[in-house]
Design a protein around this motif. Structure first.
Motif, PDB file in Angstrom:
ATOM      1  N   ARG A 217       5.994  15.884   9.945  1.00  0.00           N
ATOM      2  CA  ARG A 217       6.661  14.813  11.376  1.00  0.00           C
ATOM      3  C   ARG A 217       7.906  13.972  10.587  1.00  0.00           C
ATOM      4  O   ARG A 217       8.201  12.689  10.623  1.00  0.00           O
ATOM      5  CB  ARG A 217       6.646  14.984  12.582  1.00  0.00           C
ATOM      6  N   VAL A 218       6.494  13.271   9.510  1.00  0.00           N
ATOM      7  CA  VAL A 218       6.986  11.916   8.335  1.00  0.00           C
ATOM      8  C   VAL A 218       6.212  12.451   7.417  1.00  0.00           C
ATOM      9  O   VAL A 218       5.086  12.868   6.880  1.00  0.00           O
ATOM     10  CB  VAL A 218       5.438  10.748   9.384  1.00  0.00           C
ATOM     11  N   SER A 219       7.103  12.245   6.385  1.00  0.00           N
ATOM     12  CA  SER A 219       6.591  12.070   4.491  1.00  0.00           C
ATOM     13  C   SER A 219       6.673  11.442   3.609  1.00  0.00           C
ATOM     14  O   SER A 219       7.887  10.253   3.971  1.00  0.00           O
ATOM     15  CB  SER A 219       7.790  13.340   4.258  1.00  0.00           C
ATOM     16  N   ILE A 220       5.789  10.427   3.317  1.00  0.00           N
ATOM     17  CA  ILE A 220       5.548   9.466   2.195  1.00  0.00           C
ATOM     18  C   ILE A 220       5.006  10.267   1.082  1.00  0.00           C
ATOM     19  O   ILE A 220       3.762  10.506   1.000  1.00  0.00           O
ATOM     20  CB  ILE A 220       4.068   8.963   3.188  1.00  0.00           C
ATOM     21  N   PRO A 221       6.544  10.335   0.717  1.00  0.00           N
ATOM     22  CA  PRO A 221       6.274  10.642  -1.157  1.00  0.00           C
ATOM     23  C   PRO A 221       4.818   9.434  -2.184  1.00  0.00           C
ATOM     24  O   PRO A 221       5.191   8.360  -1.653  1.00  0.00           O
ATOM     25  CB  PRO A 221       7.057  10.897  -1.293  1.00  0.00           C
ATOM     26  N   ASP A 222       4.255  10.618  -2.647  1.00  0.00           N
ATOM     27  CA  ASP A 222       3.115  10.141  -3.691  1.00  0.00           C
ATOM     28  C   ASP A 222       1.951   9.105  -2.624  1.00  0.00           C
ATOM     29  O   ASP A 222       2.272   8.069  -1.656  1.00  0.00           O
ATOM     30  CB  ASP A 222       3.765   8.767  -4.673  1.00  0.00           C
ATOM     31  N   LEU A 223       0.936   9.436  -3.477  1.00  0.00           N
ATOM     32  CA  LEU A 223      -0.040   8.571  -3.803  1.00  0.00           C
ATOM     33  C   LEU A 223      -0.242   6.857  -3.117  1.00  0.00           C
ATOM     34  O   LEU A 223      -0.919   6.755  -2.276  1.00  0.00           O
ATOM     35  CB  LEU A 223      -0.927   9.185  -4.181  1.00  0.00           C
ATOM     36  N   ARG A 224       0.710   6.304  -4.454  1.00  0.00           N
ATOM     37  CA  ARG A 224       0.212   4.919  -4.059  1.00  0.00           C
ATOM     38  C   ARG A 224       1.350   4.500  -2.929  1.00  0.00           C
ATOM     39  O   ARG A 224       0.562   3.695  -2.446  1.00  0.00           O
ATOM     40  CB  ARG A 224       1.577   5.143  -5.627  1.00  0.00           C
ATOM     41  N   TYR A 225       2.624   4.943  -2.033  1.00  0.00           N
ATOM     42  CA  TYR A 225       2.820   5.007  -1.332  1.00  0.00           C
ATOM     43  C   TYR A 225       2.070   5.256   0.356  1.00  0.00           C
ATOM     44  O   TYR A 225       2.417   4.425   1.096  1.00  0.00           O
ATOM     45  CB  TYR A 225       3.973   5.414  -1.300  1.00  0.00           C
ATOM     46  N   LYS A 226       1.232   6.164   0.350  1.00  0.00           N
ATOM     47  CA  LYS A 226       0.588   6.565   0.953  1.00  0.00           C
ATOM     48  C   LYS A 226      -0.602   5.471   1.504  1.00  0.00           C
ATOM     49  O   LYS A 226      -0.973   4.849   2.334  1.00  0.00           O
ATOM     50  CB  LYS A 226      -0.276   7.939   0.756  1.00  0.00           C
ATOM     51  N   ALA A 227      -0.778   5.078   0.202  1.00  0.00           N
ATOM     52  CA  ALA A 227      -2.207   3.839  -0.063  1.00  0.00           C
ATOM     53  C   ALA A 227      -1.553   2.644   0.192  1.00  0.00           C
ATOM     54  O   ALA A 227      -2.337   1.998   1.201  1.00  0.00           O
ATOM     55  CB  ALA A 227      -2.482   3.834  -1.178  1.00  0.00           C
ATOM     56  N   VAL A 228      -0.353   2.071   0.483  1.00  0.00           N
ATOM     57  CA  VAL A 228       0.537   1.020   1.014  1.00  0.00           C
ATOM     58  C   VAL A 228       0.301   1.629   2.457  1.00  0.00           C
ATOM     59  O   VAL A 228       0.364   0.079   2.932  1.00  0.00           O
ATOM     60  CB  VAL A 228       1.521   0.785  -0.216  1.00  0.00           C
ATOM     61  N   VAL A 229       0.730   2.768   2.911  1.00  0.00           N
ATOM     62  CA  VAL A 229       1.037   2.574   4.090  1.00  0.00           C
ATOM     63  C   VAL A 229       0.111   2.543   5.023  1.00  0.00           C
ATOM     64  O   VAL A 229      -0.125   1.797   5.930  1.00  0.00           O
ATOM     65  CB  VAL A 229       1.592   3.400   4.091  1.00  0.00           C
ATOM     66  N   ALA A 230      -1.012   2.903   4.631  1.00  0.00           N
ATOM     67  CA  ALA A 230      -2.514   2.911   4.760  1.00  0.00           C
ATOM     68  C   ALA A 230      -3.280   1.874   5.024  1.00  0.00           C
ATOM     69  O   ALA A 230      -3.295   1.107   6.110  1.00  0.00           O
ATOM     70  CB  ALA A 230      -3.501   4.063   3.910  1.00  0.00           C
ATOM     71  N   ILE A 231      -3.045   1.025   3.583  1.00  0.00           N
ATOM     72  CA  ILE A 231      -3.275  -0.332   4.287  1.00  0.00           C
ATOM     73  C   ILE A 231      -2.413  -1.514   4.769  1.00  0.00           C
ATOM     74  O   ILE A 231      -3.931  -2.569   5.575  1.00  0.00           O
ATOM     75  CB  ILE A 231      -3.389  -0.905   2.565  1.00  0.00           C
ATOM     76  N   GLY A 232      -1.518  -1.396   4.884  1.00  0.00           N
ATOM     77  CA  GLY A 232      -0.730  -2.011   5.344  1.00  0.00           C
ATOM     78  C   GLY A 232      -1.475  -2.553   6.627  1.00  0.00           C
ATOM     79  O   GLY A 232      -0.639  -3.184   7.526  1.00  0.00           O
ATOM     80  N   ARG A 233      -1.360  -0.874   7.233  1.00  0.00           N
ATOM     81  CA  ARG A 233      -1.414  -0.534   8.987  1.00  0.00           C
ATOM     82  C   ARG A 233      -2.809  -1.312   9.288  1.00  0.00           C
ATOM     83  O   ARG A 233      -3.276  -1.751  10.573  1.00  0.00           O
ATOM     84  CB  ARG A 233      -1.671   0.666   9.770  1.00  0.00           C
ATOM     85  N   LEU A 234      -3.897  -2.200   8.285  1.00  0.00           N
ATOM     86  CA  LEU A 234      -4.828  -2.629   8.708  1.00  0.00           C
ATOM     87  C   LEU A 234      -5.002  -3.959   8.855  1.00  0.00           C
ATOM     88  O   LEU A 234      -5.702  -4.777   8.452  1.00  0.00           O
ATOM     89  CB  LEU A 234      -5.904  -2.009   7.264  1.00  0.00           C
TER      90      LEU A 234
END
Length: 249
Positions: A217-234
């Motif tokens: 239901r949500v696509s975040i292309p590329d591992l770099r941005y998956k990491a950015v979003v994951a860190i941002g949530r913290l």
């Protein structure tokens, strides 16, 4: 032959979707404001891929333009790509309210109305998919742009949950910085963005189509941005805002 309708189809991510779907033997309906550019794009796609391509000039910031696209969607499509969007020069609250309202109409109202126009036919045929192009900015605080894209993500997830039909997929696509005309049109200085953070539009579309097939239901292309979003949530929102101010929208 399945049919896909793409808004903002003449450049950037929209044009990349058009190329990918034409290669996958979709019949295309291309939507944008510039009719001459639409015709050139359609001619190139027909010549290269040999698929039918329909052009639909429409300004999605107007009720007339939205009504034209809604009418075409009610005739039936298999895939809707809500990609049209833009950024405003300047910062909140210095941007004129008319520009801000125009952005909300394209990013939010158009996504809502076109999704609602496409869904009845998809439900009748018991198949279909909708991709609403948002942004990694949706997960951070950066003025009206990020707020509008946060709405797109929440709406897409909510609509998919309410629909509760695995045969019809609704997905928000959240790319990071992509090499397109977006920043130039918005008069944004992109020189401070590190080179390794830029993505290619064709790669974004490849990842999006893979995630759509997987039912995400949500696509975040590329591992770099998956990491950015994951860190941002913290990290605290105040720190997010400071970082966003430094690296841009």
């Amino acid at each position: 032959m399945p049919t896909a309708l793409i808004t903002g189809a003449t450049s950037g991510i929209g044009a990349a979707f058009a190329r990918r779907l034409a290669a996958d033997a979709y019949s295309l309906v291309l939507v944008a404001r510039d009719e001459l550019r639409l015709i050139r794009t359609a001619d190139q796609l027909k010549l290269r891929y040999g698929v039918p391509v329909e052009v639909l000039p429409a300004d999605l910031a107007t009720d007339e333009g939205l009504a034209k696209v809604e009418s075409r969607l009610r005739d039936g499509v298999d895939l809707l790509i809500n990609n049209a969007g833009f950024g405003n020069p300047g910062h909140f609250p210095d941007v004129p309210v008319e520009r801000e309202a125009r952005m909300l109409k394209v990013h939010c109202e158009a996504v809502l109305r076109l999704t609602l126009a496409a869904l009845p036919g998809m439900r009748e045929r018991e198949r279909g998919a909708i991709v609403n192009v948002a942004s990694v900015a949706a997960f951070f605080t950066r003025g009206t742009y990020s707020a509008s894209k946060a709405w797109v993500v929440n709406f897409s997830e909510s609509a998919a949950a309410e629909l509760r039909d695995p045969r019809i997929k609704i997905m928000a696509l959240c790319p990071g910085f992509v090499r397109t005309e977006f920043h130039q049109r918005a008069s944004m200085d992109s020189s401070t963005i590190p080179g390794f953070m830029w993505l290619k539009a064709d790669d974004v579309v490849r990842d999006a189509m893979r995630d759509l097939a997987l039912g995400k239901r949500v696509s975040i292309p590329d591992l770099r941005y998956k990491a950015v979003v994951a860190i941002g949530r913290l990290i605290p929102r105040s720190v997010q805002a400071m970082v966003s101010q430094r690296i841009g929208r």
